[in-house]
Design a protein around this motif. Structure first.
Motif, PDB file in Angstrom:
ATOM      1  N   TYR A 126       0.827  -1.199   0.000  1.00 33.58           N
ATOM      2  CA  TYR A 126       0.000   0.000   0.000  1.00 33.58           C
ATOM      3  C   TYR A 126       0.863   1.251   0.000  1.00 33.58           C
ATOM      4  O   TYR A 126       1.895   1.315   0.681  1.00 33.58           O
ATOM      5  CB  TYR A 126      -0.887   0.043   1.248  1.00 33.58           C
ATOM      6  N   TYR A 135      -1.811   2.058 -10.673  1.00 38.15           N
ATOM      7  CA  TYR A 135      -1.937   3.427 -10.169  1.00 38.15           C
ATOM      8  C   TYR A 135      -3.379   3.706  -9.771  1.00 38.15           C
ATOM      9  O   TYR A 135      -4.309   3.112 -10.309  1.00 38.15           O
ATOM     10  CB  TYR A 135      -1.504   4.430 -11.254  1.00 38.15           C
ATOM     11  N   SER A 195      -6.828   5.327  -9.858  1.00 36.90           N
ATOM     12  CA  SER A 195      -7.564   5.919 -10.974  1.00 36.90           C
ATOM     13  C   SER A 195      -8.580   6.948 -10.500  1.00 36.90           C
ATOM     14  O   SER A 195      -9.269   7.567 -11.316  1.00 36.90           O
ATOM     15  CB  SER A 195      -8.279   4.826 -11.783  1.00 36.90           C
ATOM     16  N   ASN A 196      -8.701   7.112  -9.196  1.00 38.97           N
ATOM     17  CA  ASN A 196      -9.573   8.139  -8.630  1.00 38.97           C
ATOM     18  C   ASN A 196      -8.816   8.831  -7.503  1.00 38.97           C
ATOM     19  O   ASN A 196      -7.823   8.306  -6.992  1.00 38.97           O
ATOM     20  CB  ASN A 196     -10.845   7.519  -8.054  1.00 38.97           C
ATOM     21  N   SER A 197      -9.352   9.978  -7.109  1.00 39.54           N
ATOM     22  CA  SER A 197      -8.753  10.655  -5.952  1.00 39.54           C
ATOM     23  C   SER A 197      -8.867   9.752  -4.735  1.00 39.54           C
ATOM     24  O   SER A 197      -9.918   9.167  -4.474  1.00 39.54           O
ATOM     25  CB  SER A 197      -9.491  11.972  -5.686  1.00 39.54           C
ATOM     26  N   THR A 198      -7.785   9.621  -4.001  1.00 42.49           N
ATOM     27  CA  THR A 198      -7.780   8.712  -2.857  1.00 42.49           C
ATOM     28  C   THR A 198      -6.642   9.070  -1.921  1.00 42.49           C
ATOM     29  O   THR A 198      -5.724   9.813  -2.300  1.00 42.49           O
ATOM     30  CB  THR A 198      -7.621   7.248  -3.321  1.00 42.49           C
ATOM     31  N   PHE A 245      -5.159   6.403  -0.248  1.00 42.28           N
ATOM     32  CA  PHE A 245      -4.280   5.231  -0.254  1.00 42.28           C
ATOM     33  C   PHE A 245      -4.596   4.373  -1.462  1.00 42.28           C
ATOM     34  O   PHE A 245      -5.696   4.418  -2.019  1.00 42.28           O
ATOM     35  CB  PHE A 245      -4.427   4.409   1.037  1.00 42.28           C
ATOM     36  N   PHE A 246      -3.605   3.607  -1.859  1.00 39.41           N
ATOM     37  CA  PHE A 246      -3.797   2.702  -2.985  1.00 39.41           C
ATOM     38  C   PHE A 246      -2.963   1.455  -2.732  1.00 39.41           C
ATOM     39  O   PHE A 246      -1.826   1.546  -2.256  1.00 39.41           O
ATOM     40  CB  PHE A 246      -3.361   3.363  -4.283  1.00 39.41           C
ATOM     41  N   GLY A 247      -3.542   0.309  -3.019  1.00 38.23           N
ATOM     42  CA  GLY A 247      -2.834  -0.940  -2.751  1.00 38.23           C
ATOM     43  C   GLY A 247      -2.968  -1.934  -3.880  1.00 38.23           C
ATOM     44  O   GLY A 247      -3.864  -1.831  -4.732  1.00 38.23           O
TER      45      GLY A 247
END
Lengths: 162, 162
Positions: free
Chosen positions: B66, B106, B108-111, B113-115
């Motif tokens: 993450y 990557y 693809s939306n505003s966030t 966190f990304f995992g």
């Protein structure tokens, strides 16, 4: 101090002599410490310089002290710079270079390694296949023939709507 | 080493082993690096964020990584970044042998966190030791725009046996 006491007993002026010798001994000791430091510094400088030149960042460091985690040491690795590579059945198929699977420091910045990297034999040169991102190990024959490969099911997490 | 000192060292080692044994997660559990602060960075839109990352080996033998965008000052408070600013790929190890990596994905939306998660290693019978390396990208601009600049960090999970 035992020596001083013997001298003190041997001569009336021994206390003074002892004191004087104590001072001398102290001065000598301090000088010796300073001398050692200076000598140590003088002799160790080239060693330090040489170490700086030839030493590589410790495994798992970016070279500037930032830890990026240790590269695992595999009991199956024949050389420290090689990490055994396994196929989807967890069988060792060859080796990858540790510096090709770990982000590397370039111009002070960490950069990622290529997504597809060669898997080599024990000599570290003969390519026996490739580790392909999202796929895993593909043999050199399959890479060459373009044989279909099954991709690894990859999930993404955490993309709340704005 | 004097016997008393040896005994103390042995006792300390025993205590250390006991602590490790007590702290080690049970087999079948999930092991995480925790959310690790990497660096404060300034995005090209002027936004300041803390780059934080986490590597996990989740039940069962699931490699996860993450990237977290946090308010400057640590990893406590989440903050959103636009699409394309966070990227992650994970690498898997079994018994310290390299299993491969996922593609880099990557947000693809505003966030905040990304995992990414995938079972990169096979899991043959018997006890196997697994580990994840999360390679996290923090783009200074949308990743789809060429040469916006980015930061990369590697983070390892603890070992976990299944």
């Amino acid at each position: 101090m035992t020596n001083y006491r013997v001298r003190d007993n041997a001569r009336p002026s021994g206390r003074v002599v002892g004191f004087g010798m104590g001072v001398v001994a102290t001065v000598l000791a301090v000088a010796a410490v300073i001398g050692l430091s200076v000598t140590g510094g003088a002799t160790s400088s080239p060693v330090s310089d040489a170490t700086e030149v030839v030493s590589l960042p410790a495994k798992g460091t970016a070279g500037d002290g930032r830890s990026i985690g240790p590269i695992p040491d595999s009991p199956d690795a024949p050389r420290p710079d090689l990490v055994p590579a396994v196929d989807r059945a967890a069988q060792i198929v060859g080796y990858v270079r540790s510096d090709e699977i770990e982000p590397q420091l370039v111009d002070g910045e960490l950069v990622d390694t290529p997504e597809n990297i060669d898997v080599v034999g024990l000599d570290g040169r003969t390519v026996v296949g490739q580790m392909i991102a999202g796929v895993g190990f593909v043999s050199a024959e399959d890479v060459k023939s373009g044989a279909p490969t099954s991709t690894i099911d990859t999930k993404a997490f955490g993309q709340p709507e704005e | 080493m004097p016997a008393s000192r040896y005994r103390k060292a042995a006792a300390a080692a025993a205590l250390g082993s006991a602590s490790v044994a007590l702290l080690a997660p049970p087999a079948g559990a999930t092991a995480t690096s925790g959310v690790v602060f990497k660096e404060e960075i300034v995005l090209n839109n002027g936004q300041h964020i803390s780059a934080c990352a986490e590597a996990i080996i989740a039940d069962i033998a699931d490699n996860r990584g993450y990237a977290y965008a946090k308010q400057p000052g640590g990893c406590a408070t989440a903050v959103n970044v636009p699409a394309g600013y966070l990227g992650v790929n994970v690498r898997g190890y079994i018994n310290n042998n390299y299993c491969g990596q996922t593609n880099t994905l990557y947000n693809s939306n505003s966030t905040n966190f990304f995992g990414v998660g995938a079972q990169l290693c096979g899991n043959p019978s018997g006890n196997q030791s697994f580990r994840t390396q999360a390679v996290t990208y923090f783009y200074k601009g949308p990743s789809y725009q060429y040469n916006q600049g980015y930061k990369v960090y590697g983070t390892y999970s603890p070992y976990q046996t299944y």
